[in-house]
Design a protein around this motif. Structure first.
Motif, PDB file in Angstrom:
ATOM      1  N   THR A 382       8.584 -11.928  -1.904  1.00 15.40           N
ATOM      2  CA  THR A 382       9.131 -12.130  -0.568  1.00 15.40           C
ATOM      3  C   THR A 382       9.670 -10.826   0.003  1.00 15.40           C
ATOM      4  O   THR A 382      10.547 -10.208  -0.602  1.00 15.40           O
ATOM      5  CB  THR A 382      10.249 -13.184  -0.592  1.00 15.40           C
ATOM      6  N   PRO A 383       9.158 -10.366   1.174  1.00 14.27           N
ATOM      7  CA  PRO A 383       9.716  -9.174   1.819  1.00 14.27           C
ATOM      8  C   PRO A 383      11.172  -9.412   2.236  1.00 14.27           C
ATOM      9  O   PRO A 383      11.580 -10.567   2.371  1.00 14.27           O
ATOM     10  CB  PRO A 383       8.817  -9.000   3.057  1.00 14.27           C
ATOM     11  N   PRO A 384      11.970  -8.368   2.428  1.00 11.18           N
ATOM     12  CA  PRO A 384      11.535  -6.959   2.431  1.00 11.18           C
ATOM     13  C   PRO A 384      11.659  -6.242   1.099  1.00 11.18           C
ATOM     14  O   PRO A 384      11.157  -5.144   0.952  1.00 11.18           O
ATOM     15  CB  PRO A 384      12.499  -6.330   3.445  1.00 11.18           C
ATOM     16  N   PHE A 385      12.353  -6.837   0.097  1.00 10.34           N
ATOM     17  CA  PHE A 385      12.646  -6.083  -1.114  1.00 10.34           C
ATOM     18  C   PHE A 385      12.058  -6.698  -2.381  1.00 10.34           C
ATOM     19  O   PHE A 385      12.542  -6.432  -3.469  1.00 10.34           O
ATOM     20  CB  PHE A 385      14.166  -5.945  -1.288  1.00 10.34           C
ATOM     21  N   GLY A 386      11.058  -7.558  -2.248  1.00  7.56           N
ATOM     22  CA  GLY A 386      10.497  -8.183  -3.430  1.00  7.56           C
ATOM     23  C   GLY A 386       9.967  -7.157  -4.433  1.00  7.56           C
ATOM     24  O   GLY A 386       9.298  -6.189  -4.061  1.00  7.56           O
ATOM     25  N   TYR A 387      10.275  -7.371  -5.700  1.00  4.55           N
ATOM     26  CA  TYR A 387       9.931  -6.428  -6.769  1.00  4.55           C
ATOM     27  C   TYR A 387       8.427  -6.199  -6.838  1.00  4.55           C
ATOM     28  O   TYR A 387       7.965  -5.058  -6.976  1.00  4.55           O
ATOM     29  CB  TYR A 387      10.464  -7.000  -8.087  1.00  4.55           C
ATOM     30  N   ASN A 388       7.625  -7.260  -6.728  1.00  2.00           N
ATOM     31  CA  ASN A 388       6.169  -7.130  -6.829  1.00  2.00           C
ATOM     32  C   ASN A 388       5.576  -6.320  -5.681  1.00  2.00           C
ATOM     33  O   ASN A 388       4.527  -5.693  -5.834  1.00  2.00           O
ATOM     34  CB  ASN A 388       5.518  -8.519  -6.860  1.00  2.00           C
ATOM     35  N   LEU A 389       6.216  -6.353  -4.519  1.00  2.00           N
ATOM     36  CA  LEU A 389       5.690  -5.643  -3.362  1.00  2.00           C
ATOM     37  C   LEU A 389       5.632  -4.140  -3.626  1.00  2.00           C
ATOM     38  O   LEU A 389       4.636  -3.477  -3.343  1.00  2.00           O
ATOM     39  CB  LEU A 389       6.550  -5.928  -2.129  1.00  2.00           C
ATOM     40  N   PHE A 390       6.702  -3.609  -4.182  1.00  2.00           N
ATOM     41  CA  PHE A 390       6.754  -2.171  -4.432  1.00  2.00           C
ATOM     42  C   PHE A 390       5.942  -1.791  -5.672  1.00  2.00           C
ATOM     43  O   PHE A 390       5.394  -0.688  -5.744  1.00  2.00           O
ATOM     44  CB  PHE A 390       8.211  -1.728  -4.572  1.00  2.00           C
ATOM     45  N   LEU A 391       5.859  -2.709  -6.635  1.00  2.00           N
ATOM     46  CA  LEU A 391       5.005  -2.474  -7.797  1.00  2.00           C
ATOM     47  C   LEU A 391       3.546  -2.400  -7.349  1.00  2.00           C
ATOM     48  O   LEU A 391       2.782  -1.540  -7.807  1.00  2.00           O
ATOM     49  CB  LEU A 391       5.206  -3.589  -8.813  1.00  2.00           C
ATOM     50  N   MET A 392       3.160  -3.287  -6.437  1.00  2.00           N
ATOM     51  CA  MET A 392       1.797  -3.286  -5.920  1.00  2.00           C
ATOM     52  C   MET A 392       1.523  -2.005  -5.125  1.00  2.00           C
ATOM     53  O   MET A 392       0.443  -1.410  -5.227  1.00  2.00           O
ATOM     54  CB  MET A 392       1.589  -4.504  -5.026  1.00  2.00           C
ATOM     55  N   ALA A 394       2.783   0.886  -5.595  1.00  2.00           N
ATOM     56  CA  ALA A 394       2.648   2.009  -6.512  1.00  2.00           C
ATOM     57  C   ALA A 394       1.266   2.041  -7.168  1.00  2.00           C
ATOM     58  O   ALA A 394       0.771   3.118  -7.519  1.00  2.00           O
ATOM     59  CB  ALA A 394       3.730   1.941  -7.581  1.00  2.00           C
ATOM     60  N   MET A 395       0.623   0.872  -7.338  1.00  2.00           N
ATOM     61  CA  MET A 395      -0.658   0.795  -8.043  1.00  2.00           C
ATOM     62  C   MET A 395      -1.857   0.732  -7.110  1.00  2.00           C
ATOM     63  O   MET A 395      -2.982   1.014  -7.529  1.00  2.00           O
ATOM     64  CB  MET A 395      -0.677  -0.459  -8.938  1.00  2.00           C
ATOM     65  N   ALA A 396      -1.658   0.357  -5.851  1.00  2.00           N
ATOM     66  CA  ALA A 396      -2.788   0.139  -4.935  1.00  2.00           C
ATOM     67  C   ALA A 396      -3.388   1.456  -4.465  1.00  2.00           C
ATOM     68  O   ALA A 396      -2.719   2.496  -4.449  1.00  2.00           O
ATOM     69  CB  ALA A 396      -2.314  -0.680  -3.731  1.00  2.00           C
ATOM     70  N   PRO A 397      -4.669   1.450  -4.052  1.00  2.00           N
ATOM     71  CA  PRO A 397      -5.298   2.652  -3.490  1.00  2.00           C
ATOM     72  C   PRO A 397      -4.610   3.070  -2.188  1.00  2.00           C
ATOM     73  O   PRO A 397      -3.913   2.265  -1.550  1.00  2.00           O
ATOM     74  CB  PRO A 397      -6.743   2.199  -3.226  1.00  2.00           C
ATOM     75  N   PRO A 398      -4.803   4.321  -1.755  1.00  2.00           N
ATOM     76  CA  PRO A 398      -4.116   4.820  -0.550  1.00  2.00           C
ATOM     77  C   PRO A 398      -4.412   4.022   0.710  1.00  2.00           C
ATOM     78  O   PRO A 398      -3.560   3.967   1.611  1.00  2.00           O
ATOM     79  CB  PRO A 398      -4.633   6.263  -0.429  1.00  2.00           C
ATOM     80  N   GLU A 399      -5.609   3.425   0.797  1.00  2.00           N
ATOM     81  CA  GLU A 399      -5.949   2.705   2.035  1.00  2.00           C
ATOM     82  C   GLU A 399      -5.181   1.393   2.203  1.00  2.00           C
ATOM     83  O   GLU A 399      -5.203   0.786   3.284  1.00  2.00           O
ATOM     84  CB  GLU A 399      -7.452   2.422   2.098  1.00  2.00           C
ATOM     85  N   VAL A 400      -4.510   0.926   1.160  1.00  2.00           N
ATOM     86  CA  VAL A 400      -3.694  -0.283   1.250  1.00  2.00           C
ATOM     87  C   VAL A 400      -2.247   0.141   1.525  1.00  2.00           C
ATOM     88  O   VAL A 400      -1.585   0.720   0.660  1.00  2.00           O
ATOM     89  CB  VAL A 400      -3.764  -1.111  -0.052  1.00  2.00           C
ATOM     90  N   SER A 401      -1.780  -0.120   2.739  1.00  2.00           N
ATOM     91  CA  SER A 401      -0.436   0.302   3.137  1.00  2.00           C
ATOM     92  C   SER A 401       0.604  -0.743   2.750  1.00  2.00           C
ATOM     93  O   SER A 401       0.263  -1.880   2.386  1.00  2.00           O
ATOM     94  CB  SER A 401      -0.385   0.538   4.653  1.00  2.00           C
ATOM     95  N   LEU A 402       1.876  -0.356   2.849  1.00  2.00           N
ATOM     96  CA  LEU A 402       2.952  -1.302   2.561  1.00  2.00           C
ATOM     97  C   LEU A 402       2.941  -2.452   3.568  1.00  2.00           C
ATOM     98  O   LEU A 402       3.237  -3.604   3.206  1.00  2.00           O
ATOM     99  CB  LEU A 402       4.308  -0.580   2.590  1.00  2.00           C
ATOM    100  N   ALA A 403       2.560  -2.159   4.817  1.00  2.00           N
ATOM    101  CA  ALA A 403       2.460  -3.226   5.819  1.00  2.00           C
ATOM    102  C   ALA A 403       1.379  -4.233   5.431  1.00  2.00           C
ATOM    103  O   ALA A 403       1.557  -5.449   5.606  1.00  2.00           O
ATOM    104  CB  ALA A 403       2.152  -2.624   7.190  1.00  2.00           C
TER     105      ALA A 403
END
Length: 440
Positions: A382-392, A394-403
């Motif tokens: 759940t945004p804005p501070f969900g743990y999995n969001l920031f873990l994802m 860190a691991m996702a390719p550059p074309e996948v933004s935080l938004a």
């Protein structure tokens, strides 16, 4: 200052210190040790020492490094990659088939490892680049991987359910059985959503090219062998435990040994694989042990002040809430805590307070363990501070933004809320299997 105010001061101090971004175990342990010293003088300093001795004598804790070792051995030896290739070919004829196969991969990885972070790592490094290369919508598939990885703490052998069983003094075999059907229900709901949405919007999940789909049946059957070995390890490990042939620790040892033998049988048990597996196992195991050690110290002081009885008195007597209203408030508190803490930290902080309250309210602690695991995974996503969001991120390719990551989770959060509502309304979805096995 009365005991209720002391307990409130301890809890609020801990939460403020956690917001500083320092190590979770350091902040929890510091508040517990400082409170013990302030309340009982030099004698209070024995509490952290007693907590460390209690942890070292906690024999079932041996399951943690063994389960973690098993998962990383299967991952580092490439067996998980072969599983994805199997799902890749067999699901390629279906729109969104690779995304469906990714959910299947996550279920199997969960059954091998028991940690959501392992599923996230495998999904982000193996499945996500392949899905993006095949033209899948990046927002949808990012959500698929995050949702699929959430099954890691629900499908047996869930490490978090092992910890819950230790803290709540509940049988781990019953908790594993209770998590199996809800985990499969959630996986089925994710698959249904992917299939329906890709049928409505075909561009989100195109089928594989014809030359890749029309492999000879002999080659497709050969790929199925990739799934036999990890599933055999899982059923051997979990089946022996559920049947009472092995203890929990022995079952974990069977799984770790079988994973090592499987890697050796495939001629992939290299020094590099062993070193990486051992390093990662030690890192995660030490993190768990430090958090548990700090939580035991904090919990001993907190419980010694009568905090559990005070919370029960406030909810039932002063506020006049019904048991179901209290249950909803507890679940909401997990979602709030999930903005700042991981599932293990939340468990060791709050479970010693909530589990006695759940039992006193007349709810089944096995059923509540399943509700806990689903709720904290919703909090993770759940945004804005969900743990999995920031873990994802860190691991996702550059074309996948935080938004993109924020946008991707909402359909799956809705599905998980629906699943949580179903299991809350119909407890037998979680309790039927444990009761069936218990009767035998």
């Amino acid at each position: 200052m009365n005991y209720e105010m002391i307990a409130l001061t301890m809890f609020s101090s801990m939460m403020v210190l956690l917001l500083t971004g320092q190590r979770v175990f350091g902040m929890i342990g510091f508040v517990g040790a400082a409170a013990a010293l302030a309340l009982w003088g030099n004698g209070g300093m024995e509490m952290p020492f007693s907590a460390s001795i209690q942890l070292m004598n906690w024999y079932p804790l041996l399951t943690l490094p063994l389960f973690i070792f098993m998962g990383y051995m299967l991952s580092e030896s490439g067996i998980a990659s072969e599983l994805y290739e199997m799902f890749h070919v067999w699901m390629g004829n279906l729109r969104g088939g690779l995304a469906v196969g990714t959910i299947g991969l996550m279920v199997v990885v969960s059954a091998m490892n028991g940690l959501s972070v392992a599923g996230m790592a495998i999904g982000a490094t193996i499945a996500l680049p392949e899905l993006l290369r095949r033209g899948y919508d990046k927002v949808m598939v990012t959500g698929v991987i995050q949702a699929g990885s959430s099954l890691g703490i629900l499908v047996p052998p869930s490490v978090v359910l092992v910890l819950y069983g230790m803290i709540a003094r509940q049988p781990v075999s019953q908790l594993w059985l209770a998590g199996a059907i809800p985990g499969l229900i959630l996986a089925g709901m994710f698959v249904l959503y992917i299939v329906v949405r890709c049928r409505i919007q075909p561009s989100l999940g195109p089928v594989l090219p014809e030359q890749e789909r029309n492999l000879p049946l002999s080659e497709k059957l050969a790929l199925l062998r990739a799934g036999i070995m990890p599933l055999a390890i899982f059923f051997c490990m979990t089946g022996l435990f559920v049947m009472g042939v092995t203890s929990l620790v022995e079952s974990a040892a069977v799984g770790a040994t079988a994973a090592t033998i499987a890697a050796a049988a495939k001629r992939r048990l290299t020094l590099a694989v062993i070193e990486t597996t051992v390093r990662r196992t030690l890192g995660i195991t030490c993190m768990f042990m430090w958090i548990i050690l700090a939580a035991l110290c904090f919990g001993a002081v907190f419980d010694g002040l009568g905090a559990v009885r005070a919370i029960e008195s406030v909810f039932l007597d002063r506020l006049g809430l019904s048991p179901w209203q209290i249950l909803v408030m507890m679940q909401l508190s997990y979602i709030l805590l999930g903005m700042f803490l991981d599932d293990t930290a939340m468990l060791v902080i709050v479970a010693p307070l909530y589990v006695p309250l759940v039992i006193s309210l007349g709810f089944d602690p096995i059923w509540y363990g399943v509700l806990y695991t689903i709720t904290v995974q919703i909090a993770y996503m759940t945004p804005p501070f969900g743990y999995n969001l920031f873990l994802m991120r860190a691991m996702a390719p550059p074309e996948v933004s935080l938004a993109d990551i924020y946008r991707s989770v909402w359909p799956f959060v809705g599905i998980m809320l629906l699943g949580l509502a179903l299991i809350t309304t119909f407890p037998q979805l979680a309790l039927w299997l444990p009761e069936l096995v218990r009767d035998y």
